[in-house]
Design a protein around this motif. Structure first.
Motif, PDB file in Angstrom:
ATOM      1  N   ILE A 173       0.974  -1.578   0.237  1.00 35.77           N
ATOM      2  CA  ILE A 173       0.061  -0.095  -0.193  1.00 35.77           C
ATOM      3  C   ILE A 173       0.588   1.171  -0.018  1.00 35.77           C
ATOM      4  CG2 ILE A 173      -1.471   1.533   1.996  1.00 35.77           C
ATOM      5  CD1 ILE A 173      -2.503  -1.728   2.130  1.00 35.77           C
ATOM      6  N   LEU A 174       2.168   0.902   0.642  1.00 40.21           N
ATOM      7  CA  LEU A 174       2.878   2.718   0.871  1.00 40.21           C
ATOM      8  C   LEU A 174       3.084   2.997  -0.463  1.00 40.21           C
ATOM      9  CD1 LEU A 174       4.544   2.105   4.201  1.00 40.21           C
ATOM     10  CD2 LEU A 174       3.360   3.884   3.928  1.00 40.21           C
ATOM     11  N   GLU A 175       4.242   1.871  -1.158  1.00 42.43           N
ATOM     12  CA  GLU A 175       4.427   2.023  -2.911  1.00 42.43           C
ATOM     13  C   GLU A 175       3.338   1.872  -3.710  1.00 42.43           C
ATOM     14  OE1 GLU A 175       6.115  -1.845  -4.053  1.00 42.43           O
ATOM     15  OE2 GLU A 175       8.174  -1.879  -2.766  1.00 42.43           O
ATOM     16  N   TRP A 176       2.414   1.948  -3.568  1.00 44.85           N
ATOM     17  CA  TRP A 176       1.125   2.250  -4.222  1.00 44.85           C
ATOM     18  C   TRP A 176       0.765   3.584  -3.749  1.00 44.85           C
ATOM     19  CZ3 TRP A 176      -4.275   3.918  -3.313  1.00 44.85           C
ATOM     20  CH2 TRP A 176      -4.986   3.962  -4.535  1.00 44.85           C
ATOM     21  N   LEU A 177       0.760   4.340  -2.726  1.00 43.22           N
ATOM     22  CA  LEU A 177       0.363   5.582  -2.385  1.00 43.22           C
ATOM     23  C   LEU A 177       0.978   7.409  -3.801  1.00 43.22           C
ATOM     24  CD1 LEU A 177      -0.396   5.906   1.684  1.00 43.22           C
ATOM     25  CD2 LEU A 177      -1.764   5.379   0.009  1.00 43.22           C
ATOM     26  N   PRO A 178      -0.179   7.689  -3.641  1.00 41.38           N
ATOM     27  CA  PRO A 178       0.358   8.557  -4.842  1.00 41.38           C
ATOM     28  C   PRO A 178       0.630   9.708  -3.350  1.00 41.38           C
ATOM     29  CG  PRO A 178      -2.371   9.214  -3.932  1.00 41.38           C
ATOM     30  CD  PRO A 178      -1.615   7.749  -3.874  1.00 41.38           C
ATOM     31  N   ALA A 179       2.126  10.568  -3.767  1.00 46.34           N
ATOM     32  CA  ALA A 179       2.036  12.072  -3.291  1.00 46.34           C
ATOM     33  C   ALA A 179       1.538  13.171  -2.805  1.00 46.34           C
ATOM     34  CB  ALA A 179       3.941  12.771  -4.684  1.00 46.34           C
ATOM     35  N   ASP A 180       0.271  12.877  -3.303  1.00 48.91           N
ATOM     36  CA  ASP A 180      -0.735  14.093  -2.738  1.00 48.91           C
ATOM     37  C   ASP A 180      -0.888  13.192  -2.092  1.00 48.91           C
ATOM     38  OD1 ASP A 180      -2.032  12.337  -4.464  1.00 48.91           O
ATOM     39  OD2 ASP A 180      -3.566  13.876  -5.232  1.00 48.91           O
ATOM     40  N   VAL A 181      -0.826  12.258  -0.928  1.00 45.63           N
ATOM     41  CA  VAL A 181      -1.544  11.801  -0.126  1.00 45.63           C
ATOM     42  C   VAL A 181      -0.545  11.922   1.746  1.00 45.63           C
ATOM     43  CG1 VAL A 181      -2.253   9.937   1.042  1.00 45.63           C
ATOM     44  CG2 VAL A 181      -3.412  10.116  -0.645  1.00 45.63           C
ATOM     45  N   THR A 182      -0.999  12.204   2.522  1.00 37.03           N
ATOM     46  CA  THR A 182      -0.401  12.583   4.499  1.00 37.03           C
ATOM     47  C   THR A 182      -0.582  10.813   4.666  1.00 37.03           C
ATOM     48  OG1 THR A 182      -0.018  14.504   4.036  1.00 37.03           O
ATOM     49  CG2 THR A 182       0.195  13.145   5.947  1.00 37.03           C
ATOM     50  N   VAL A 183       1.030  10.049   5.198  1.00 35.24           N
ATOM     51  CA  VAL A 183       0.636   8.870   5.663  1.00 35.24           C
ATOM     52  C   VAL A 183       1.248   8.869   7.414  1.00 35.24           C
ATOM     53  CG1 VAL A 183       2.579   8.489   4.513  1.00 35.24           C
ATOM     54  CG2 VAL A 183       0.526   6.349   4.982  1.00 35.24           C
ATOM     55  N   GLN A 184       0.114   8.164   8.256  1.00 36.84           N
ATOM     56  CA  GLN A 184       0.833   7.666   9.280  1.00 36.84           C
ATOM     57  C   GLN A 184       0.519   6.279   9.008  1.00 36.84           C
ATOM     58  OE1 GLN A 184      -1.878  11.511  11.636  1.00 36.84           O
ATOM     59  NE2 GLN A 184      -0.465  10.530  12.784  1.00 36.84           N
ATOM     60  N   ALA A 185       1.465   5.223   9.455  1.00 36.93           N
ATOM     61  CA  ALA A 185       1.563   4.652   9.527  1.00 36.93           C
ATOM     62  C   ALA A 185       2.503   3.766  10.546  1.00 36.93           C
ATOM     63  CB  ALA A 185       2.275   3.286   8.288  1.00 36.93           C
ATOM     64  N   ILE A 195      12.235  -4.988  10.478  1.00 38.32           N
ATOM     65  CA  ILE A 195      11.706  -3.204  10.771  1.00 38.32           C
ATOM     66  C   ILE A 195      12.916  -3.446   9.063  1.00 38.32           C
ATOM     67  CG2 ILE A 195      12.706  -0.859  10.353  1.00 38.32           C
ATOM     68  CD1 ILE A 195      13.024  -1.699  13.781  1.00 38.32           C
ATOM     69  N   GLN A 196      11.808  -2.593   7.828  1.00 38.62           N
ATOM     70  CA  GLN A 196      12.036  -2.907   6.829  1.00 38.62           C
ATOM     71  C   GLN A 196      12.514  -1.561   6.106  1.00 38.62           C
ATOM     72  OE1 GLN A 196       9.996  -5.149   3.888  1.00 38.62           O
ATOM     73  NE2 GLN A 196       9.704  -7.143   6.102  1.00 38.62           N
ATOM     74  N   ASP A 197      12.812  -1.135   4.775  1.00 39.71           N
ATOM     75  CA  ASP A 197      12.856  -0.030   4.679  1.00 39.71           C
ATOM     76  C   ASP A 197      11.677   0.072   3.269  1.00 39.71           C
ATOM     77  OD1 ASP A 197      13.605   2.296   2.501  1.00 39.71           O
ATOM     78  OD2 ASP A 197      15.318   2.503   2.009  1.00 39.71           O
ATOM     79  N   LEU A 198      11.005   0.562   2.978  1.00 39.63           N
ATOM     80  CA  LEU A 198       9.898   0.543   2.808  1.00 39.63           C
ATOM     81  C   LEU A 198       9.591   2.129   1.973  1.00 39.63           C
ATOM     82  CD1 LEU A 198       7.073  -0.847   5.467  1.00 39.63           C
ATOM     83  CD2 LEU A 198       8.551  -2.038   4.019  1.00 39.63           C
ATOM     84  N   PRO A 199       9.229   1.987   0.813  1.00 34.64           N
ATOM     85  CA  PRO A 199       9.691   3.187   0.162  1.00 34.64           C
ATOM     86  C   PRO A 199       8.320   3.979  -0.241  1.00 34.64           C
ATOM     87  CG  PRO A 199      10.135   1.267  -1.419  1.00 34.64           C
ATOM     88  CD  PRO A 199      10.059   1.131  -0.119  1.00 34.64           C
ATOM     89  N   THR A 200       7.841   4.901  -0.540  1.00 31.25           N
ATOM     90  CA  THR A 200       6.530   5.555  -1.078  1.00 31.25           C
ATOM     91  C   THR A 200       6.661   6.309  -0.844  1.00 31.25           C
ATOM     92  OG1 THR A 200       4.488   5.850   0.217  1.00 31.25           O
ATOM     93  CG2 THR A 200       6.370   6.057   1.613  1.00 31.25           C
ATOM     94  N   ARG A 201       5.640   7.425  -1.918  1.00 26.47           N
ATOM     95  CA  ARG A 201       5.868   8.413  -2.416  1.00 26.47           C
ATOM     96  C   ARG A 201       4.624   9.576  -1.510  1.00 26.47           C
ATOM     97  NH1 ARG A 201       3.473   7.224  -8.369  1.00 26.47           N
ATOM     98  NH2 ARG A 201       2.240   5.781  -6.540  1.00 26.47           N
ATOM     99  N   ALA A 202       4.415   8.744  -0.707  1.00 23.67           N
ATOM    100  CA  ALA A 202       3.366   9.811  -0.140  1.00 23.67           C
ATOM    101  C   ALA A 202       4.956  10.290   1.210  1.00 23.67           C
ATOM    102  CB  ALA A 202       2.179   8.597   1.108  1.00 23.67           C
ATOM    103  N   VAL A 203       4.059  11.406   2.082  1.00 24.33           N
ATOM    104  CA  VAL A 203       4.610  12.342   2.747  1.00 24.33           C
ATOM    105  C   VAL A 203       4.078  11.495   4.374  1.00 24.33           C
ATOM    106  CG1 VAL A 203       5.161  14.437   3.635  1.00 24.33           C
ATOM    107  CG2 VAL A 203       4.706  14.770   1.561  1.00 24.33           C
ATOM    108  N   GLY A 204       4.937  11.923   4.561  1.00 26.61           N
ATOM    109  CA  GLY A 204       4.127  11.529   6.375  1.00 26.61           C
ATOM    110  C   GLY A 204       5.519  10.441   7.141  1.00 26.61           C
TER     111      GLY A 204
END
Length: 310
Positions: A173-185, A195-204
């Motif tokens: 899901i983190l990989e799928w999120l667009p850049a204009d969304v804020t995420v709290q995970a 613990i893994q390095d999980l890339p995302t375009r979202a800010v958060g």
């Protein structure tokens, strides 16, 4: 699960795919990534995000899983009729990623949470070798009901909460999120090495919790859109129109142990004021119950004529 349509239309979204192990890699003490491939996976169409599928595994000593797939739509009844010691082990998993190969084929990565030999899937994953054969009941179309993460239009903040069993879905899901969304995970794992390095375009922010039973407390203490200054502290949730709008722009995805997921949902709806329709939740497992126990309960609740989807 999300999606609508007639039973026939839903059934057309899924079919059986033969696959074999093409590689494996340990991600940490708790997780192993199994790569599945082979010509039998042609046509598998993951919708990304938390795309789930049914995985069928052989018992020790069997060369391949035993499943009466020739029964078509009645395969589930045929599978249940087989002796438990013979019929394929069935488990639900998430597609961590799907790769298109230069020759037109496809490979899938599936991450398994390991917990020793206490379960047949964990035991199989820890010993999986290239060439081991499995069977999948998975999507033949990308837009299918086994994708649960579907944020409504206008979503500005995504709240992801997962334990290690739901970590592959949260990562996808983190990989799928667009850049204009804020995420709290909020992601819980048993060991720091998980613990893994999980890339995302979202800010958060992605907050890792190491241990057990930490998710509810962490979410209760967190500040979410529409809060004042302290999560669920007294007076912490604003009542104004701006706060209401902020809460209506939050979409929450909760997955992991069933009791924890229920507690999180009650908190978000009852104490944070989130619209229950903006919360996707799934109990991936339950303390003291096997997947066979949960499936039997579901069948009893829906009647003996229930059928199994992907």
């Amino acid at each position: 699960m999300t999606g609508t349509g007639s039973a026939a239309a839903v059934a057309e979204q899924f079919r059986f795919f033969a696959a074999e192990v093409v590689g494996s890699r340990r991600l940490g003490p708790t997780m192993v990534r199994i790569a599945l491939g082979g010509a039998g996976l042609d046509g598998f169409a993951s919708g990304g995000r938390d795309q789930s599928f049914s995985l069928f595994l052989p018992h020790p000593g069997q060369e391949e899983p035993v499943l009466p797939v020739e029964a078509g739509a009645d395969w589930f009844a045929g599978w249940r009729a087989l002796d438990e010691s013979v019929r394929a082990v069935m488990r639900s998993y998430t597609v961590r990623s799907q790769r298109r190969l230069p020759d037109g084929g496809t490979e899938l990565d599936v991450d398994f949470a390991l917990h020793g030999d206490t379960g047949p899937a964990s035991r199989w994953a820890a010993r999986a070798e290239p060439g081991d054969r499995v069977l999948l009941l998975g999507p033949a179309v990308e837009d299918n009901r086994s994708v649960g993460f579907r944020p409504p239009a206008g979503t500005r903040t995504v709240l992801l909460v997962a334990d290690e069993t739901a970590l592959p879905a949260a990562a996808a899901i983190l990989e799928w999120l667009p850049a204009d969304v804020t995420v709290q995970a909020f992601l819980q794992v048993p060991h720091a090495e998980d613990i893994q390095d999980l890339p995302t375009r979202a800010v958060g922010e992605t907050r890792w919790l190491v241990g057990t039973d930490l998710l509810v407390g962490a979410v209760r203490a967190a500040t979410l859109p529409g809060d004042d200054d302290g999560g669920d502290k007294e007076g912490g949730v604003k009542d104004g129109g701006d706060a209401r709008q902020a809460r209506d722009e939050v979409y929450a995805w909760l997955a992991g142990e069933a009791g924890t997921v229920r507690a999180l949902r009650r908190h978000l709806v009852g104490e944070r004021g989130l619209d229950r329709r903006r919360i996707e939740f799934s109990g991936y497992w339950r303390r003291g119950a096997s997947e066979e126990d949960l499936r039997s309960e579901a069948l009893a609740a829906h009647g003996s004529g229930a059928t199994e989807g992907a």
